[in-house]
Scaffold this motif. Structure first.
Motif, PDB file in Angstrom:
ATOM      1  N   ARG A   1       0.838  -1.197   0.000  1.00 21.25           N
ATOM      2  CA  ARG A   1       0.000   0.000   0.000  1.00 21.25           C
ATOM      3  C   ARG A   1       0.873   1.246   0.000  1.00 21.25           C
ATOM      4  O   ARG A   1       0.538   2.243  -0.624  1.00 21.25           O
ATOM      5  CB  ARG A   1      -0.921   0.023   1.223  1.00 21.25           C
TER       6      ARG A   1
ATOM      7  N   PHE B   1      -3.279  -3.709 -16.726  1.00 17.43           N
ATOM      8  CA  PHE B   1      -2.867  -2.320 -16.971  1.00 17.43           C
ATOM      9  C   PHE B   1      -2.129  -1.771 -15.748  1.00 17.43           C
ATOM     10  O   PHE B   1      -2.428  -2.131 -14.614  1.00 17.43           O
ATOM     11  CB  PHE B   1      -4.097  -1.436 -17.205  1.00 17.43           C
TER      12      PHE B   1
ATOM     13  N   TYR C   1      -1.373   2.123 -14.233  1.00 18.17           N
ATOM     14  CA  TYR C   1      -1.590   3.555 -14.313  1.00 18.17           C
ATOM     15  C   TYR C   1      -0.832   4.231 -13.168  1.00 18.17           C
ATOM     16  O   TYR C   1      -0.576   3.625 -12.134  1.00 18.17           O
ATOM     17  CB  TYR C   1      -3.069   3.905 -14.125  1.00 18.17           C
TER      18      TYR C   1
ATOM     19  N   GLN D   1      -1.515   7.848 -10.849  1.00 22.57           N
ATOM     20  CA  GLN D   1      -2.530   8.860 -10.587  1.00 22.57           C
ATOM     21  C   GLN D   1      -1.903  10.019  -9.839  1.00 22.57           C
ATOM     22  O   GLN D   1      -1.338   9.826  -8.752  1.00 22.57           O
ATOM     23  CB  GLN D   1      -3.686   8.265  -9.767  1.00 22.57           C
TER      24      GLN D   1
ATOM     25  N   LEU E   1      -5.739   9.628 -14.039  1.00 21.17           N
ATOM     26  CA  LEU E   1      -5.005   8.389 -14.275  1.00 21.17           C
ATOM     27  C   LEU E   1      -4.362   8.446 -15.654  1.00 21.17           C
ATOM     28  O   LEU E   1      -5.013   8.795 -16.637  1.00 21.17           O
ATOM     29  CB  LEU E   1      -5.938   7.179 -14.228  1.00 21.17           C
TER      30      LEU E   1
ATOM     31  N   LEU F   1      -1.655   2.456  -9.775  1.00 21.57           N
ATOM     32  CA  LEU F   1      -2.840   1.609  -9.774  1.00 21.57           C
ATOM     33  C   LEU F   1      -2.721   0.546 -10.858  1.00 21.57           C
ATOM     34  O   LEU F   1      -2.394   0.847 -12.006  1.00 21.57           O
ATOM     35  CB  LEU F   1      -4.091   2.453 -10.037  1.00 21.57           C
TER      36      LEU F   1
ATOM     37  N   GLN G   1     -12.808  -2.277 -16.298  1.00 21.81           N
ATOM     38  CA  GLN G   1     -11.506  -2.507 -15.681  1.00 21.81           C
ATOM     39  C   GLN G   1     -11.696  -2.561 -14.166  1.00 21.81           C
ATOM     40  O   GLN G   1     -12.364  -1.703 -13.587  1.00 21.81           O
ATOM     41  CB  GLN G   1     -10.513  -1.411 -16.065  1.00 21.81           C
TER      42      GLN G   1
ATOM     43  N   PHE H   1      -9.870  -2.414 -10.574  1.00 22.58           N
ATOM     44  CA  PHE H   1      -8.660  -1.804 -10.046  1.00 22.58           C
ATOM     45  C   PHE H   1      -8.264  -2.387  -8.698  1.00 22.58           C
ATOM     46  O   PHE H   1      -9.111  -2.755  -7.879  1.00 22.58           O
ATOM     47  CB  PHE H   1      -8.856  -0.293  -9.878  1.00 22.58           C
ATOM     48  N   GLY H   2      -6.973  -2.419  -8.476  1.00 25.15           N
ATOM     49  CA  GLY H   2      -6.446  -2.706  -7.160  1.00 25.15           C
ATOM     50  C   GLY H   2      -6.524  -1.459  -6.284  1.00 25.15           C
ATOM     51  O   GLY H   2      -6.914  -0.388  -6.754  1.00 25.15           O
ATOM     52  N   PRO H   3      -6.120  -1.575  -5.011  1.00 22.74           N
ATOM     53  CA  PRO H   3      -6.225  -0.440  -4.083  1.00 22.74           C
ATOM     54  C   PRO H   3      -5.141   0.620  -4.269  1.00 22.74           C
ATOM     55  O   PRO H   3      -5.250   1.711  -3.715  1.00 22.74           O
ATOM     56  CB  PRO H   3      -6.082  -1.102  -2.717  1.00 22.74           C
TER      57      PRO H   3
END
Lengths: 115, 111
Positions: free
Chosen positions: A9, A33, A35, A37, A43, A90, A104, A106-108
């Protein structure tokens, strides 16, 4: 339930270090993917992969590389970290062509700080 | 210039009000339009999806796309404090990936 997990994290690294960000999805998705941010920029796509063998550059690939040795795992590599790469990273995945492929997941996110 | 422009806000509204969010885009090849919602310290999640022009409604949420003016809108009726989040518009030329995101608008709904 759909799940995308990211290895950390929060991460603090020094300038010049090689940094690995790991992402794992458990949905048997074809596409993955990465990204970043940033405030005011939204993003921005770094790299994506629509097959284990295929990786393509996104809009801002400079200073990054990726690895996808298994379908469920997509790694982002910062070859030599710089302070300009301090950001939220991300990972996302999507089903692939032919299915409900637009969504899509997304993870945290991983908050990376380079000092 | 970014391909998708979105006012970052913050946008503060009282509970029960209508929230109006919008984006403009420059690439006429965009065919797929999405709204993602992102709560603090979480990844974005898909809220609404529209193909080409038109309206789409889902409960309290309505998405509109006007391709002639390259304008995307999201309306939230009867807003709740739980709607407080950042809302990101996204567009794509194909259905399966490579999204272009707006900067995101932070929405705060006050009780």
């Amino acid at each position: 339930d759909v799940k995308v997990t990211q290895s950390s994290r929060y991460l603090v690294k020094r300038t010049g270090e090689k940094v690995f960000l790991e992402c794992v999805q458990d949905m048997d998705h074809e596409n993955m993917f990465w990204y970043r941010q940033d405030p005011g920029l939204g993003l921005r796509l770094i790299y994506f992969s629509y097959d284990v063998k295929m990786k393509e550059k996104g809009d801002i690939p400079e200073g990054y590389s990726v690895s996808r040795e298994k379908k469920e795992r997509f790694s982002l590599i910062l070859e030599s970290a710089s302070t300009s790469q301090t950001s939220m990273y991300l990972c996302a995945s999507s089903l692939g062509v032919g299915g409900s492929d637009y969504e899509q997941y997304f993870g945290p996110g991983t908050r990376l700080t380079v000092t | 210039q970014k391909e998708v422009e979105q006012d970052p806000g913050p946008l503060s509204v009282p509970e029960g009000a209508i929230v109006s969010l919008n984006c403009t885009y420059s690439n006429s090849a965009f065919q797929y339009f999405m709204w993602y919602r992102q709560y603090s310290r979480k990844g974005p999640e898909l809220l609404m999806y529209t193909y080409s022009s038109g309206n789409k409604e889902d409960g309290r949420f309505t998405a509109q796309v006007d391709k002639s003016s390259k304008y995307i809108s999201l309306f939230i009726r009867d807003s709740q404090p739980s709607d407080s989040a950042t809302y990101l518009c996204a567009t794509s030329t194909d259905s399966w990936g490579k999204l272009q995101f707006g900067a995101g608008t932070q929405v705060v709904v006050t009780p």
